[in-house]
Design a protein around this motif. Structure first.
Motif, PDB file in Angstrom:
ATOM      1  N   GLU A  91     -80.718  36.226 -12.057  1.00 59.68           N
ATOM      2  CA  GLU A  91     -80.520  37.303 -13.010  1.00 59.68           C
ATOM      3  C   GLU A  91     -81.275  37.057 -14.307  1.00 59.68           C
ATOM      4  O   GLU A  91     -81.430  35.911 -14.734  1.00 59.68           O
ATOM      5  CB  GLU A  91     -79.026  37.448 -13.311  1.00 59.68           C
ATOM      6  CG  GLU A  91     -78.403  36.273 -14.077  1.00 59.68           C
ATOM      7  CD  GLU A  91     -77.941  35.114 -13.198  1.00 59.68           C
ATOM      8  OE1 GLU A  91     -78.355  35.074 -12.026  1.00 59.68           O
ATOM      9  OE2 GLU A  91     -77.176  34.253 -13.694  1.00 59.68           O
ATOM     10  N   HIS A 101     -75.435  42.289  -7.080  1.00 57.17           N
ATOM     11  CA  HIS A 101     -74.997  41.063  -7.747  1.00 57.17           C
ATOM     12  C   HIS A 101     -75.874  40.768  -8.966  1.00 57.17           C
ATOM     13  O   HIS A 101     -75.368  40.569 -10.076  1.00 57.17           O
ATOM     14  CB  HIS A 101     -75.056  39.899  -6.755  1.00 57.17           C
ATOM     15  CG  HIS A 101     -74.613  38.584  -7.322  1.00 57.17           C
ATOM     16  ND1 HIS A 101     -73.352  38.072  -7.104  1.00 57.17           N
ATOM     17  CD2 HIS A 101     -75.253  37.686  -8.112  1.00 57.17           C
ATOM     18  CE1 HIS A 101     -73.244  36.912  -7.734  1.00 57.17           C
ATOM     19  NE2 HIS A 101     -74.384  36.646  -8.355  1.00 57.17           N
ATOM     20  N   GLU A 102     -77.181  40.749  -8.762  1.00 58.76           N
ATOM     21  CA  GLU A 102     -78.073  40.381  -9.871  1.00 58.76           C
ATOM     22  C   GLU A 102     -78.043  41.439 -10.976  1.00 58.76           C
ATOM     23  O   GLU A 102     -78.152  41.110 -12.152  1.00 58.76           O
ATOM     24  CB  GLU A 102     -79.501  40.155  -9.361  1.00 58.76           C
ATOM     25  CG  GLU A 102     -79.634  39.096  -8.263  1.00 58.76           C
ATOM     26  CD  GLU A 102     -78.949  37.775  -8.566  1.00 58.76           C
ATOM     27  OE1 GLU A 102     -78.748  37.463  -9.753  1.00 58.76           O
ATOM     28  OE2 GLU A 102     -78.579  37.062  -7.612  1.00 58.76           O
ATOM     29  N   HIS A 131     -75.120  41.126 -13.354  1.00 60.77           N
ATOM     30  CA  HIS A 131     -75.332  40.067 -14.350  1.00 60.77           C
ATOM     31  C   HIS A 131     -75.996  40.584 -15.627  1.00 60.77           C
ATOM     32  O   HIS A 131     -75.996  39.870 -16.641  1.00 60.77           O
ATOM     33  CB  HIS A 131     -76.212  38.960 -13.768  1.00 60.77           C
ATOM     34  CG  HIS A 131     -75.484  37.956 -12.924  1.00 60.77           C
ATOM     35  ND1 HIS A 131     -74.291  37.381 -13.295  1.00 60.77           N
ATOM     36  CD2 HIS A 131     -75.809  37.380 -11.730  1.00 60.77           C
ATOM     37  CE1 HIS A 131     -73.909  36.510 -12.364  1.00 60.77           C
ATOM     38  NE2 HIS A 131     -74.807  36.495 -11.402  1.00 60.77           N
ATOM     39  N   GLU A 188     -69.854  33.976 -12.124  1.00 60.08           N
ATOM     40  CA  GLU A 188     -70.214  34.166 -10.716  1.00 60.08           C
ATOM     41  C   GLU A 188     -69.069  34.668  -9.834  1.00 60.08           C
ATOM     42  O   GLU A 188     -69.310  35.391  -8.878  1.00 60.08           O
ATOM     43  CB  GLU A 188     -70.785  32.867 -10.140  1.00 60.08           C
ATOM     44  CG  GLU A 188     -72.064  32.404 -10.827  1.00 60.08           C
ATOM     45  CD  GLU A 188     -73.214  33.401 -10.731  1.00 60.08           C
ATOM     46  OE1 GLU A 188     -73.103  34.385  -9.968  1.00 60.08           O
ATOM     47  OE2 GLU A 188     -74.218  33.207 -11.438  1.00 60.08           O
ATOM     48  N   TYR A 192     -68.403  30.604  -6.591  1.00 61.58           N
ATOM     49  CA  TYR A 192     -68.745  31.939  -6.081  1.00 61.58           C
ATOM     50  C   TYR A 192     -67.677  32.364  -5.063  1.00 61.58           C
ATOM     51  O   TYR A 192     -67.069  33.414  -5.186  1.00 61.58           O
ATOM     52  CB  TYR A 192     -70.086  31.936  -5.359  1.00 61.58           C
ATOM     53  CG  TYR A 192     -71.317  31.800  -6.206  1.00 61.58           C
ATOM     54  CD1 TYR A 192     -72.081  32.912  -6.525  1.00 61.58           C
ATOM     55  CD2 TYR A 192     -71.745  30.561  -6.654  1.00 61.58           C
ATOM     56  CE1 TYR A 192     -73.239  32.806  -7.280  1.00 61.58           C
ATOM     57  CE2 TYR A 192     -72.892  30.435  -7.413  1.00 61.58           C
ATOM     58  CZ  TYR A 192     -73.639  31.564  -7.726  1.00 61.58           C
ATOM     59  OH  TYR A 192     -74.773  31.438  -8.474  1.00 61.58           O
TER      60      TYR A 192
HETATM   61 ZN   LIG Z   1     -74.909  35.290  -9.745  1.00 64.61          ZN
END
Ligand SMILES: [Zn+2]
Length: 603
Positions: free
Chosen positions: A245, A274-275, A278, A308, A378
């Motif tokens: 990210e 996900h990225e 961020h 995370e 995670y």
């Molecule tokens: Zn991540």
């Protein structure tokens, strides 16, 4: 052009050599004293491992404005001292080798140059708050597009407000396909290098439409885009996977076959989701322990589970509530996570805070001990986030959810460019109005597992830990050793408390026979074991450091290999409401199994 900032030129005159050339002009050098130190980062934010980027720096030299060479002395593995010799402007030139295709290293070849900021830019400590400008020069005679998450400045250049911003902006030059996204209220695009092998189940129109939905959904949650412009860099190569990210871009790796099946495609969406999440949680909402960044050595935080774990929960949950991922697939992945956690004895040795703190020596350094000595923030962080979301929804009778915590973190810290305190529990309590001390004591500071069976019952779902059907069809239990193997029958992990551990089987042992019959493969070993029963004693023959060893092992019963999630036939009104609020569609009002996941990772 004169400037009070630093000025870099990054060129790739010969990409086949896997090198880029960097020039750094340091103005007002006299103010820095007779000697100037320049340094290369040891690590990069978002990836907690000392990578020593100086390893790939070559031919470093310095000169004054008249071109006269200045003396350079290396003072640490990543730091050089330049004698200014009276020059008021110093230019440092060097080459960087890049031939590793990951999101946190450089990869330069005949088709592109992916340049990771911390791996290419030397920095000057005393000047890190000044503007950092960069001019990017792709090779001549090639049709290479240039992408970087920085605004244009001057003639073909880009300008970062400071060092942190420069290092946070990877460069991608190359032969790419660019797809503009109409989403999120600010310009955004997907830049694809490597190319998909074929459209498969989706195609680029579908991918760009779904990505736009992801951008819109995350952006709405936080009340608008915090960036002026955003670029998803997506590089495709066989076997590749990963993401990193940044504030105005993300680097993503996947395979050219990512649209081969619906599940592969959903995994790709989950990575991009996900990225992008961020952009807020991680890049602008970040813990005090990571500020200000120091690039020369490790930096510690106990809050990577916030960065995370919450991101791992919302990257996928957003796909569900936005209608991109079916409930069955969402619950199947939840079942898979639950099973993976159950197969991690290390969860008894590390809390989420401890696993965050030790990321440098545990999660980012795969060793044979990891399964027994740590737990992924995670994996467990995502499951604990779910439990926390459920706890908040339950105790506030649905008026609040974990999303309120995200918005609180954003309004109190992220939007104000302030780090949140390492002791973050009060922020969660302020956002939800409930005390969370016990929850943090058990699941964040403590090492307890979230109880998904109890949590999912709130939503009218039944989580069953069970066995794969063929395993129990004849009423017999599968025996097991408690090991993972790879490359034929080479032992990679021996789980604590397992029969293999009790018998003295070790990581790196090569199993060659069970009861004097040869085994060569994973499936061969499984077949030999399947003929035995729990409680049976078997002779294992193995090579260890080239010597033959024979051990006797008493087989135990295999722990459950399957997690299933089913509905219930007659959910209460409260369960139906909870299910609909959480998953965004109606409860099936059936006790049929909705999803299940089987794993034979350990045998
Ligand atoms: Zn991540």
């Amino acid at each position: 052009m004169t400037t009070s900032g630093l000025h870099y030129t990054v060129s790739v005159p010969d990409p086949d050599s896997h090198h880029c050339e960097v020039g750094l002009r340091i103005p007002d050098a006299a103010a820095l004293g007779d000697r100037i130190e320049v340094a290369m980062a040891a690590w990069c934010p978002g990836s907690y491992l000392v990578r020593d980027y100086a390893r790939f720096v070559r031919d470093l030299r310095a000169e004054g404005p008249d071109g006269a060479a200045l003396p350079v002395t290396k003072v640490t593995k990543q730091r050089w001292r330049i004698d200014r010799n009276g020059a008021d402007e110093v230019v440092v030139r060097y080459r960087v080798y890049g031939h590793e295709l990951t999101v946190r290293t450089c990869h330069i070849d005949d088709s592109h140059a992916f340049l990771h900021g911390p791996a290419i830019y030397l920095y000057v400590d005393a000047l890190r708050d000044r503007p950092h400008e960069v001019a990017l020069r792709p090779p001549e005679g090639r049709d290479w597009a240039v992408h970087i998450g920085l605004p244009k400045h001057g003639d073909g250049g880009h300008r970062a407000a400071n060092l942190d911003e420069l290092l946070d902006c990877p460069v991608h030059m190359g032969e790419v396909d660019v797809y503009e996204l109409t989403a999120g209220g600010s310009p955004a695009r997907l830049v694809v290098w490597g190319g998909f092998d074929a459209d498969g189940v989706a195609g680029m129109d579908q991918l760009t439409a779904d990505l736009a939905t992801i951008v819109d959904t995350h952006t709405e949650r936080f009340g608008g885009p915090p960036y002026d412009d955003y670029t998803f860099m997506l590089m495709l190569a066989p076997g590749a996977y990963g993401g990193l990210e940044h504030r105005s871009s993300s680097a993503n790796l996947n395979t050219p076959y990512a649209m081969a099946t619906k599940n592969d495609y959903l995994d790709l969406l989950e990575l991009l989701s996900h990225e992008f999440f961020h952009v807020w949680n991680g890049k602008r909402i970040y813990p005090a322990g990571l500020t200000p960044f120091r690039y020369d050595a490790e930096q510690y935080t106990r809050c990577l589970w916030v960065m995370e774990g919450l991101t791992s929960y919302y990257d996928r949950h957003t796909l569900r509530t936005a209608g991109l991922m079916p409930v069955a697939r969402y619950l199947e992945k939840l079942a898979a996570d639950q099973l993976r956690l159950a197969y991690t004895p290390g969860r008894a040795e590390h809390s989420l805070e401890e696993s965050s703190f030790d990321a440098w020596i545990k999660l980012y350094q795969a060793t044979e001990l990891n399964a027994n000595s740590t737990v992924s923030y995670y994996l467990k962080g995502g499951l604990v986030s779910l439990a926390m979301d459920f706890e908040i929804r339950r105790r506030t009778e649905g008026t609040h959810s974990l999303e309120d915590v995200l918005r609180q973190l954003w309004s109190d810290y992220g939007a104000k460019a302030l780090p949140y305190p390492e002791a973050v529990q009060p922020v969660f309590e302020k956002a939800t109005g409930i005390g969370m001390g016990e929850f943090f004591d058990r699941f964040i500071r403590g090492r307890q597992d979230p109880d998904l069976t109890v949590e999912l019952a709130t939503a009218g779902l039944e989580l069953r830990t069970t066995f794969d059907a063929p395993q129990i069809a004849d009423g017999t239990e599968l025996p097991w050793l408690g090991i993972a193997i790879k490359h034929g029958t080479r032992v990679t992990t021996v789980l604590d408390g397992s029969p293999a551990a009790a018998a003295g089987v070790s990581p790196r042992d090569e199993l060659i026979a069970v009861n004097r019959r040869r085994v060569r493969t994973d499936s061969g070993l499984r077949k030999r074991l399947a003929l035995r029963r729990p409680g049976d004693r078997v002779e294992l023959a193995l090579f260890r450091e080239g010597r033959l060893h024979e051990l006797e092992v008493e087989l135990a019963a295999s722990p459950p290999t399957r997690v299933e999630i089913a509905g219930i036939a007659a959910p209460s009104a409260a369960q139906k409401a909870f299910y609909a609020a959480w998953l965004g569609e109606e409860h099936p009002c059936s006790d049929a199994v909705i999803a299940g996941f089987t794993s034979y990772r350990y045998l």
